[in-house]
Design a protein around this motif. Structure first.
Motif, PDB file in Angstrom:
ATOM      1  N   LEU A 195       0.832  -1.203   0.000  1.00 32.84           N
ATOM      2  CA  LEU A 195       0.000   0.000   0.000  1.00 32.84           C
ATOM      3  C   LEU A 195       0.871   1.259   0.000  1.00 32.84           C
ATOM      4  O   LEU A 195       0.558   2.241  -0.692  1.00 32.84           O
ATOM      5  CB  LEU A 195      -0.922  -0.004   1.215  1.00 32.84           C
ATOM      6  N   LEU A 245       0.347  -3.890  -9.591  1.00 29.68           N
ATOM      7  CA  LEU A 245       1.557  -3.088  -9.407  1.00 29.68           C
ATOM      8  C   LEU A 245       2.812  -3.827  -9.865  1.00 29.68           C
ATOM      9  O   LEU A 245       3.926  -3.424  -9.500  1.00 29.68           O
ATOM     10  CB  LEU A 245       1.708  -2.691  -7.933  1.00 29.68           C
ATOM     11  N   SER A 268      -3.387  -7.133  -5.974  1.00 30.64           N
ATOM     12  CA  SER A 268      -2.657  -5.864  -5.839  1.00 30.64           C
ATOM     13  C   SER A 268      -1.249  -5.989  -6.402  1.00 30.64           C
ATOM     14  O   SER A 268      -0.742  -5.080  -7.059  1.00 30.64           O
ATOM     15  CB  SER A 268      -2.602  -5.436  -4.370  1.00 30.64           C
ATOM     16  N   THR A 319      -0.687   9.269   0.007  1.00 36.78           N
ATOM     17  CA  THR A 319      -0.263  10.042  -1.162  1.00 36.78           C
ATOM     18  C   THR A 319      -0.235  11.535  -0.844  1.00 36.78           C
ATOM     19  O   THR A 319       0.709  12.247  -1.211  1.00 36.78           O
ATOM     20  CB  THR A 319      -1.209   9.770  -2.341  1.00 36.78           C
ATOM     21  N   VAL A 354      -4.316   4.630   0.932  1.00 35.11           N
ATOM     22  CA  VAL A 354      -3.382   5.005  -0.139  1.00 35.11           C
ATOM     23  C   VAL A 354      -3.523   6.484  -0.476  1.00 35.11           C
ATOM     24  O   VAL A 354      -2.522   7.199  -0.665  1.00 35.11           O
ATOM     25  CB  VAL A 354      -3.622   4.130  -1.383  1.00 35.11           C
ATOM     26  N   ALA A 382       2.156   1.715  -3.465  1.00 29.61           N
ATOM     27  CA  ALA A 382       1.116   2.260  -4.338  1.00 29.61           C
ATOM     28  C   ALA A 382       0.969   3.763  -4.126  1.00 29.61           C
ATOM     29  O   ALA A 382       0.797   4.525  -5.086  1.00 29.61           O
ATOM     30  CB  ALA A 382      -0.213   1.552  -4.071  1.00 29.61           C
ATOM     31  N   VAL A 411       3.887   5.481  -5.886  1.00 23.73           N
ATOM     32  CA  VAL A 411       3.689   5.563  -7.334  1.00 23.73           C
ATOM     33  C   VAL A 411       2.703   6.680  -7.677  1.00 23.73           C
ATOM     34  O   VAL A 411       2.926   7.480  -8.595  1.00 23.73           O
ATOM     35  CB  VAL A 411       3.190   4.218  -7.888  1.00 23.73           C
TER      36      VAL A 411
END
Length: 346
Positions: free
Chosen positions: A28, A315, A311, A158, A154, A31, A34
């Motif tokens: 997570l 990814l 997941s 972020t 996530v 992710a 990214v």
């Protein structure tokens, strides 16, 4: 081995065990990294036009949420309407199928007619399979809340990474010995550049595949062509398997008792798009963005899907891009290339 070497080996084994136990959390976090890298690249593009960092980040996040909301607004309602239409057509299809079976019994020899089942016996035979499907659906709905919480996590991570990227980067670098921190900082720069290139190539491929799917389905007169095109573009982020997954809902919506031929045409359309994507689009786009061999891509998908689930499959490519850099820089350049056989100097 000396005591220090034994202690170092034990620490490495314990660290690997801890990493394995928290692999879902780390996935997570990756992710979020990214996604933060993608939005950070977009914000830097806005900064080139003279906008300040804070406003650029806010604008990038706003665009991201606008895309997400538009995706669900365009994709979910047509699928819901089409599902209701399928539930209405399904009983009519069963009646037509039952009538076709009765006509078939009259046409075949009398010795073969007992082997042709009616619709009720077919339903009884399919009852165990339907029960398993229902149980799987219940399990999927029960896990939807968990998926939603992961998505929210996530998004929150972020936002944190975007707000103070250098602070979190310094924390990660300090996990390494002091003599190696500058080297790790350089490796992180390479990872950031490679991730940005992968994101750019993936977005180009996503728009091309989504556009081809929309145009093809629109020409064939398939309902919800725009929603299916968007779904095909998003699922194209999963190499090799994405186009196949996107063909399933398109074929389900395209099916109609009045025009069953359209089902086959949609299948052919998605097969052609998949061939164009895998043989022309991906090699041309990704060759200028990320240098990954096709076999490496496929093996990485199998590896991450087996150990990390869906997941990991989603990814797999960014994980492979980052993993390749760390292996090349740390294992190859810093360990293997610097390996000196002391026995030759004796």
């Amino acid at each position: 081995m000396s005591l220090d070497q034994w202690i170092g080996l034990i620490v490495i084994v314990i660290s690997l065990y801890i990493v394995w136990q928290i692999k879902e959390v780390l996935l997570l976090i990756f992710a979020a990294v990214v996604l933060a890298t993608t939005l950070n690249r977009l914000s830097r593009c806005f900064q080139q036009f003279g906008l300040k960092r804070g406003f650029s980040v806010l604008l990038s996040v706003s665009i991201f949420f606008a895309i997400i909301i538009s995706f669900f607004w365009l994709v979910v309602p047509p699928f819901a309407d089409q599902f209701q239409e399928l539930t209405k057509q399904f009983p009519e299809g069963l009646e037509r199928f039952d009538t076709w079976l009765e006509d078939l019994k009259l046409r075949v020899p009398s010795a073969l007619s007992p082997y042709i089942s009616d619709i009720n016996s077919l339903i009884q035979q399919a009852e165990p399979w339907l029960k398993r499907v229902a149980d799987s659906s219940v399990a999927f709905l029960s896990g939807s809340l968990e998926v939603l919480l992961k998505i929210l996590l996530v998004i929150v991570l972020t936002g944190m990474f975007l707000a103070e990227p250098l602070a979190y980067r310094k924390v990660f670098v300090r996990l390494f010995p002091s003599f190696y921190r500058q080297r790790v900082d350089g490796i992180l720069d390479l990872c950031g550049v490679s991730l940005e290139r992968w994101v750019a190539g993936a977005i180009i491929a996503m728009f091309v595949v989504g556009g081809m799917s929309f145009v093809g389905l629109w020409i064939l007169g398939v309902p919800a062509a725009l929603a299916l095109g968007i779904l095909a573009g998003v699922l194209n982020l999963i190499p090799n398997l994405g186009p196949t997954l996107s063909a399933i809902p398109a074929m389900a919506i395209a099916f109609s008792p009045d025009s069953p031929w359209r089902l086959l045409v949609v299948l052919i359309l998605y097969f052609i798009i998949q061939q164009i994507e895998s043989n022309f689009l991906t090699p041309i786009v990704m060759a200028h963005q990320v240098s990954l061999l096709p076999a490496v891509t496929l093996v990485s998908q199998l590896f991450f899907a087996y150990f990390l689930g869906f997941s990991g499959l989603f990814l797999a490519l960014p994980l492979t891009v980052v993993g390749r850099i760390w292996l090349e820089e740390v294992l190859v350049k810093d360990v293997l290339d610097a390996w000196v056989d002391k026995s030759k100097g004796m």
